[in-house]
Design an enzyme around this catalytic site. Structure first.
Site, short mmCIF file in Angstrom:
data_model
loop_
_atom_site.label_atom_id
_atom_site.label_comp_id
_atom_site.label_asym_id
_atom_site.label_seq_id
_atom_site.Cartn_x
_atom_site.Cartn_y
_atom_site.Cartn_z
N HIS A 204 0.73 -1.20 0.20
CA HIS A 204 -0.33 0.24 0.06
C HIS A 204 0.75 0.99 -0.46
O HIS A 204 0.50 2.56 -0.22
CB HIS A 204 -1.03 -0.02 1.24
CG HIS A 204 -2.20 -0.86 0.67
ND1 HIS A 204 -2.11 -2.10 1.57
CD2 HIS A 204 -3.15 -0.59 -0.17
CE1 HIS A 204 -3.12 -3.22 1.03
NE2 HIS A 204 -4.51 -2.03 -0.06
N ARG A 311 -10.28 3.70 -2.22
CA ARG A 311 -10.58 3.24 -0.88
C ARG A 311 -10.50 3.68 0.11
O ARG A 311 -9.79 4.72 0.83
CB ARG A 311 -9.19 3.07 -1.22
CG ARG A 311 -7.96 1.79 -2.42
CD ARG A 311 -6.60 1.03 -1.93
NE ARG A 311 -5.79 0.67 -3.09
CZ ARG A 311 -5.93 0.66 -3.97
NH1 ARG A 311 -5.32 1.64 -4.86
NH2 ARG A 311 -5.26 -0.58 -4.71
N ARG A 347 -15.70 1.55 -1.67
CA ARG A 347 -14.92 0.22 -1.66
C ARG A 347 -15.10 0.21 0.44
O ARG A 347 -14.48 1.59 0.78
CB ARG A 347 -13.94 -0.43 -1.59
CG ARG A 347 -13.09 -1.42 -0.96
CD ARG A 347 -11.96 -2.12 -0.87
NE ARG A 347 -11.27 -1.28 -0.40
CZ ARG A 347 -9.42 -1.25 -1.18
NH1 ARG A 347 -9.32 -2.50 -2.35
NH2 ARG A 347 -8.49 -1.18 -0.83
N GLU A 456 -10.76 -11.26 -4.37
CA GLU A 456 -8.74 -11.47 -3.78
C GLU A 456 -8.57 -12.20 -3.38
O GLU A 456 -7.64 -12.69 -3.35
CB GLU A 456 -9.06 -9.79 -2.83
CG GLU A 456 -9.48 -9.32 -2.81
CD GLU A 456 -9.34 -7.79 -2.19
OE1 GLU A 456 -8.27 -7.17 -2.22
OE2 GLU A 456 -9.97 -7.86 -0.69
N ASN A 479 -3.80 -7.28 -6.41
CA ASN A 479 -2.52 -7.28 -5.19
C ASN A 479 -2.63 -8.61 -5.01
O ASN A 479 -2.05 -8.76 -4.46
CB ASN A 479 -2.85 -6.10 -5.25
CG ASN A 479 -2.53 -5.05 -5.92
OD1 ASN A 479 -2.11 -4.75 -7.23
ND2 ASN A 479 -3.49 -3.75 -5.14
N ASP A 480 -4.29 -8.69 -3.96
CA ASP A 480 -3.94 -9.26 -2.69
C ASP A 480 -4.77 -10.26 -3.65
O ASP A 480 -3.90 -11.94 -3.05
CB ASP A 480 -5.54 -9.57 -2.64
CG ASP A 480 -5.07 -8.02 -0.82
OD1 ASP A 480 -4.14 -7.87 -0.30
OD2 ASP A 480 -5.99 -7.26 -1.16
N ARG A 490 2.64 -8.99 0.66
CA ARG A 490 3.50 -8.55 -0.57
C ARG A 490 3.83 -7.15 -0.80
O ARG A 490 4.20 -6.34 -0.94
CB ARG A 490 1.32 -7.54 -1.53
CG ARG A 490 0.50 -7.34 -0.81
CD ARG A 490 -0.39 -6.47 -1.63
NE ARG A 490 -1.17 -5.50 -1.37
CZ ARG A 490 -2.26 -4.65 -2.01
NH1 ARG A 490 -2.99 -5.65 -1.15
NH2 ARG A 490 -2.06 -3.52 -2.13
N CYS A 527 -9.62 -3.93 -10.71
CA CYS A 527 -8.77 -3.56 -9.72
C CYS A 527 -8.04 -2.84 -9.33
O CYS A 527 -6.78 -1.58 -8.59
CB CYS A 527 -9.60 -2.52 -8.76
SG CYS A 527 -9.98 -3.26 -7.28
C1 PEP Z 1 -6.57 -5.30 -4.56
O1 PEP Z 1 -5.81 -6.43 -3.79
O2 PEP Z 1 -5.96 -5.75 -5.48
C2 PEP Z 1 -7.06 -4.25 -4.31
C3 PEP Z 1 -7.17 -3.31 -5.75
O3 PEP Z 1 -6.97 -3.86 -2.94
P1 PEP Z 1 -5.70 -3.06 -2.03
O4 PEP Z 1 -4.95 -3.09 -3.24
O5 PEP Z 1 -6.12 -1.67 -1.51
O6 PEP Z 1 -5.84 -4.02 -1.50
MG MG Z 2 -7.33 -5.88 -1.27
#
Ligand code: PEP
Ligand code: MG
Length: 606
Positions: A204, A311, A347, A456, A479-480, A490, A527
């Site tokens: 993040h 977010r 979200r 995710e 990402n998750d 991550r 996303c």
């Molecule tokens: C993700 O996990 O891809 C996502 C968009 O949410 P975040 O990056 O805020 O965890």
């Molecule tokens: Mg996420």
């Protein structure tokens, strides 16, 4: 001008591009002690911070003591009592307050000065056992410093004076997402970019760096050993390197590239008003990811078709008092109004893992009364929807605020980190309850607000039919999804080399989700950061993706790319890639620009 030693460091580039500036080394986050002077008017506030820090540790010790298991040795309780006693001793609790008042210094600084004083007194004691106790004092102080760091408002010390025209590149062991929020607010610092030793490219911190639009390099091992304060640094995020004290020719070359990038940007801006389409006429929606309401401006400037991911948790971080329903409503409504009827996907709170509330804010929820995060695997712990379901009032307050904002725009609700069907049902029940509460209060909302869920977690990607039965849209958080599929934290740079978005398992889960949504007529977006990766546009398009949500700075480059792609070719490419199981061949099929992730560092066995 070349000066000093020249060196090159590697890491993971975050925002593409080049940044040139003077190095400013930041202390290691959290336990490194920030030392800065305060104004007289801030004395009360600073003493208040110190008191909260002590209170948080008191609660933490009490909590630990009340949870000692029956069979635990009696020393455990005695040790906790000792720490509680040290904490309550006026020598430690009172003296730093005086130091804050008289020397006008911050709480952490005052506390460490007093720590040294107490330790000096301990060292003079004859009794070895008592002398040893200075270690306990140190531990107690470290706990208070940790609590202060977590409840820290805005304390990042940055150089105020630079030579005219000079910009700074921050070099830190790590920057917490809250630090990045703080930087976002600092109009007085001309930041060119930053470098961290820790962190993965989709942490993040990295995502927020992108939202600052700054070139950055994360996971640059040893950066603080090699780089010295004031070194001239060039971050070449395209090549995943930093050059320390480059030669005059190198600097000239970097400046030339910066000019080229600026020219490219001007060209791209011409695409702003055009709808995104492939060469064979397929319309694609390009949406923006934002972290704070003011980011909606960047989304509009990039010509986004809407906000695909707001977010919302960043409204809750880096502050001690959680936002009220009205404050949240204002924030959501501001974005909804700014987007003038274009969809705004908000979200719900995704707190947990690397996004933490301050200790004081957690205390206000009654959580462990200020205890530090108890989980040893926070990414697998109480995060996102799990957190919201555990704190119903927190969740209901947010839902009411979002629902109220639906009156002024096209607002949608997106629920993160769903894994179980019963979590979807509970989330929907909470929305229904929030609606009832608004009806009772005679407050308006749009009854047609769509509720969607994030994919995710692999369990969700493998349960799409159940998800589409209950939800109106899906959004894949790659990402998750990558983190949880490959079991890679991550934000941990030591395993960043294993974080491979082209791993066949990841690609199949994404394709499966897109297909499952299409079959049920439920829209699916991506996303996660992959949506803005130019190397991934054709593959995602070929998998059937028609909604890409990304950082605003990526929207125009992705749009340009789409104009040159045909859905037919993309579909063929996706089919070929999904048949492959060898990551090297997958990269070859994609004509991939980037190197495959390096192998794990293997130590030879003697
Ligand atoms: C993700 O996990 O891809 C996502 C968009 O949410 P975040 O990056 O805020 O965890
Ligand atoms: Mg996420």
């Amino acid at each position: 001008m070349a000066e000093g030693r020249r060196d090159t460091l590697t890491g993971s580039g975050v925002t593409r591009g080049i940044a040139i500036g003077r190095a400013h080394l930041l202390a290691r986050s959290e336990l490194d002690v920030r030392q800065y002077s305060i104004e007289r008017r801030d004395v009360v506030h600073e003493i208040g911070r110190l008191t909260s820090g002590f209170n948080a540790v008191r609660s933490e010790l009490d909590h630990l003591k009340s949870n000692i298991s029956a069979g635990a040795p009696s020393e455990v309780a005695a040790f906790l009592d000792l720490h509680r006693m040290i904490l309550d001793d006026a020598l430690l609790a009172e003296a730093p307050r005086d130091l804050i008042r008289t020397r006008l210094i911050n709480a952490e600084w005052a506390l460490t000065i007093q720590l040294e004083e107490v330790c000096r007194q301990f060292q003079a004691i004859d009794d070895e056992y008592l002398r040893e106790r200075s270690t306990d004092v140190r531990h107690v102080v470290e706990r208070v410093l940790a609590a202060l760091a977590q409840g820290r408002p805005t304390t990042m010390a940055l150089p105020r004076k630079l030579a005219p025209g000079e910009r700074i590149v921050l070099v830190a062991r790590d920057l917490a997402p809250a630090d990045m929020l703080h930087l976002k607010d600092r109009a007085d610092v001309d930041l060119a970019g930053f470098v961290t030793e820790l962190g993965g490219p989709t942490s993040h911190t990295a995502i927020l760096a992108r939202s600052l639009g700054l070139p950055a390099l994360v996971g640059a091992d040893n950066a603080r050993k090699v780089i010295e304060e004031g070194d001239l640094l060039v971050i070449d995020a395209d090549a995943d390197i930093i050059v320390v004290n480059p030669s005059a020719e190198e600097i000239a070359d970097f400046h030339r590239r910066v000019r080229e990038q600026n020219e490219q940007r001007v060209q791209l801006r011409k695409l702003k008003g055009r709808l995104a389409r492939t060469s064979d006429g397929m319309a694609v929606e390009l949406l923006a990811n934002i972290e704070l309401p003011q980011d909606a401006r960047d989304a509009l400037e990039a010509g986004a078709d809407g906000i695909g991911l707001f977010r919302s948790e960043f409204l809750f971080m880096d502050r001690n008092e959680l936002p009220s329903e009205d404050e949240q409503y204002e924030a959501y409504a501001r974005v909804a109004r700014a987007m003038k009827g274009k969809p705004v996907v908000i979200r719900t709170l995704d707190i947990g893992a690397d996004k933490v509330l301050t200790a004081t804010a957690r205390e206000s929820l009654g959580m462990g009364r200020g205890a530090p995060r108890p989980e040893s695997n926070p990414a697998l712990g109480l995060r996102a929807i799990r957190y919201c379901l555990a704190y119903p009032e927190l969740f209901l307050t947010q839902l009411r605020a979002i629902l109220r904002a639906s009156e002024v725009g096209t607002v949608r609700i997106l629920v993160p980190m769903l894994a179980h069907a019963h979590e979807i049902e509970q989330a929907l029940a909470f929305v229904a309850r929030a609606k009832e509460q608004l009806k009772e209060r005679k407050q308006k909302y749009d009854g047609r607000v769509l509720i969607g869920g994030m994919i995710e977690v692999p369990a969700a990607a493998l349960s799409v039919p159940q998800f589409v039965e209950k939800l109106k849209f899906l959004s894949i958080g790659t990402n998750d999804l990558i983190q949880y599929t490959l079991a890679i934290d991550r934000s941990d740079s030591s395993v960043a080399h294993l974080y491979d978005h082209l791993h066949p398992a990841v690609l199949h889960l994404i394709a499966n989700t897109i297909k499952g949504g299409a079959r049920a007529g439920v829209p699916v977006a991506v996303c996660g950061e992959l949506a803005g990766e130019l190397d991934m546009t054709e593959l995602l398009l070929g998998m059937g993706l028609r909604q890409f949500s990304m950082h605003p700075s990526q929207i125009l480059p992705v749009k340009e790319q789409l104009f040159g792609l045909s859905t037919k070719d993309a579909t063929r490419l996706a089919a070929r890639v999904l048949r492959e199981s060898d990551p090297i061949k997958i990269r070859a099929a994609l004509d991939y620009r980037r190197e495959p992730p390096a192998q794990s560092p293997v130590r030879s066995v003697a």
